[in-house]
Design a protein around this motif. Structure first.
Motif, PDB file in Angstrom:
ATOM      1  N   HIS A  43       0.849  -1.198   0.000  1.00 50.01           N
ATOM      2  CA  HIS A  43       0.000   0.000   0.000  1.00 50.01           C
ATOM      3  C   HIS A  43       0.880   1.241   0.000  1.00 50.01           C
ATOM      4  CE1 HIS A  43       0.822  -0.548   4.286  1.00 50.01           C
ATOM      5  NE2 HIS A  43       0.431   0.689   4.503  1.00 50.01           N
ATOM      6  N   THR A 100       2.060  -4.173  -7.613  1.00 55.26           N
ATOM      7  CA  THR A 100       1.470  -3.422  -6.519  1.00 55.26           C
ATOM      8  C   THR A 100       0.038  -3.047  -6.866  1.00 55.26           C
ATOM      9  OG1 THR A 100       1.801  -1.539  -5.017  1.00 55.26           O
ATOM     10  CG2 THR A 100       2.299  -1.185  -7.362  1.00 55.26           C
ATOM     11  N   LEU A 101      -0.657  -2.446  -5.929  1.00 55.98           N
ATOM     12  CA  LEU A 101      -2.018  -2.018  -6.170  1.00 55.98           C
ATOM     13  C   LEU A 101      -2.036  -0.661  -6.879  1.00 55.98           C
ATOM     14  CD1 LEU A 101      -3.424  -1.228  -2.573  1.00 55.98           C
ATOM     15  CD2 LEU A 101      -1.121  -0.777  -3.424  1.00 55.98           C
ATOM     16  N   ARG A 102      -3.204  -0.274  -7.369  1.00 56.06           N
ATOM     17  CA  ARG A 102      -3.301   0.880  -8.266  1.00 56.06           C
ATOM     18  C   ARG A 102      -2.766   2.170  -7.644  1.00 56.06           C
ATOM     19  NH1 ARG A 102      -5.784   1.308 -12.782  1.00 56.06           N
ATOM     20  NH2 ARG A 102      -6.915  -0.651 -12.403  1.00 56.06           N
ATOM     21  N   THR A 158      -0.194  -3.665 -12.040  1.00 53.08           N
ATOM     22  CA  THR A 158      -1.250  -3.414 -11.068  1.00 53.08           C
ATOM     23  C   THR A 158      -1.978  -4.715 -10.749  1.00 53.08           C
ATOM     24  OG1 THR A 158      -1.553  -1.164 -11.902  1.00 53.08           O
ATOM     25  CG2 THR A 158      -3.332  -2.091 -10.587  1.00 53.08           C
ATOM     26  N   GLY A 216      -4.733  -6.897  -7.755  1.00 54.59           N
ATOM     27  CA  GLY A 216      -5.769  -6.774  -6.745  1.00 54.59           C
ATOM     28  C   GLY A 216      -6.158  -8.132  -6.225  1.00 54.59           C
ATOM     29  N   GLN A 255      -8.146  -6.260   0.550  1.00 60.63           N
ATOM     30  CA  GLN A 255      -8.548  -5.082  -0.211  1.00 60.63           C
ATOM     31  C   GLN A 255      -8.281  -3.762   0.508  1.00 60.63           C
ATOM     32  OE1 GLN A 255     -12.520  -5.271  -1.993  1.00 60.63           O
ATOM     33  NE2 GLN A 255     -12.563  -7.472  -1.612  1.00 60.63           N
ATOM     34  N   THR A 312      -6.630   1.577   0.255  1.00 60.98           N
ATOM     35  CA  THR A 312      -6.521   0.194  -0.185  1.00 60.98           C
ATOM     36  C   THR A 312      -5.231  -0.442   0.337  1.00 60.98           C
ATOM     37  OG1 THR A 312      -5.611   1.023  -2.265  1.00 60.98           O
ATOM     38  CG2 THR A 312      -7.960   0.450  -2.233  1.00 60.98           C
ATOM     39  N   VAL A 325      -3.207  -4.546  -0.005  1.00 55.36           N
ATOM     40  CA  VAL A 325      -3.248  -5.954  -0.381  1.00 55.36           C
ATOM     41  C   VAL A 325      -2.146  -6.702   0.355  1.00 55.36           C
ATOM     42  CG1 VAL A 325      -4.278  -5.580  -2.652  1.00 55.36           C
ATOM     43  CG2 VAL A 325      -1.771  -5.596  -2.420  1.00 55.36           C
TER      44      VAL A 325
END
Length: 222
Positions: free
Chosen positions: A49, A74-76, A92, A94, A111, A124, A126
């Protein structure tokens, strides 16, 4: 670990760990509380994150420039901040995604970041299960929908308390627990929490708790 029992986990500062097997290196969460060179030499990097103690752009850039073949998953919210500098090398992901990174099989679980306070908007977050064996949850108490041998346990944060930490270990039910997110603790705090997660506490459900100082390495699953 799942596909290679000789994989090695090295604890770095705060929530950063390095996993190595077959001459390749995967680094998770090289943030601002970890060593300046924590990400150097990585073939793949995972970030849970956007908080600065997990995501440090300078550390990621140094690793990506040091190894032109290195990639980030990684996440967005993090990808949007760094993907422009390394087109095609930032992916990206999820919850529910699976991928291979530097020869490691990775699953994405979770999430949202844990609640710090109701007045602070949640971001967010993960977590990553690596080779079906090691789970790094980032800043959340996500229980993966699968068994894991080794849990990397967020030991201390503005968003947790000991009862939650202990109940989380029991819910995940790993065989081995290693501390992460310990960069705000001094020796007194580590000692107290270590006793509570050991023989002096109410019980972890059979999980063996170990504190690794930065730089120490283990082979998960042994």
């Amino acid at each position: 670990m799942g596909s290679d029992a000789n994989a090695t986990l090295t604890k770095k500062g705060h929530s950063c760990v390095r996993l190595e097997k077959a001459g390749r290196t995967l680094v998770i969460d090289p943030g601002g509380f970890s060593e300046p060179d924590a990400a150097l030499g990585a073939d793949a990097l995972l970030v849970t994150h956007e908080h600065a103690d997990h995501f440090d752009e300078l550390r990621l850039r140094a690793a990506m420039e040091d190894n032109p073949a290195a990639e980030i998953w990684t996440l967005r919210s993090v990808a949007e901040q760094i993907s422009g500098a390394f087109p095609g090398r930032v992916h990206t992901v999820g919850e529910g995604d699976t991928f291979e990174a530097a020869g490691f099989e990775v699953e994405v679980h979770g999430q949202l970041h844990a609640v710090i306070h109701p007045d602070i908007p949640r971001i967010t977050n993960v977590g990553y299960v690596v080779d079906g064996t090691v789970f790094h949850p980032g800043d959340a108490l996500t229980v993966p929908a699968r068994p894991v041998h080794t849990l990397l346990l967020p030991m201390h944060a503005p968003w947790n308390k000991f009862s939650e930490v202990l109940d989380y270990v029991r819910a995940v039910a790993p065989e081995q627990v290693y501390d992460i997110h310990d960069g705000l603790l001094n020796d007194n705090g580590l000692g107290v929490l270590g006793r509570m997660l050991g023989e002096g506490g109410p019980g972890t459900g059979g999980a063996v708790h170990t504190h690794l100082p930065p730089g120490e390495s283990v082979v998960p699953g042994r």
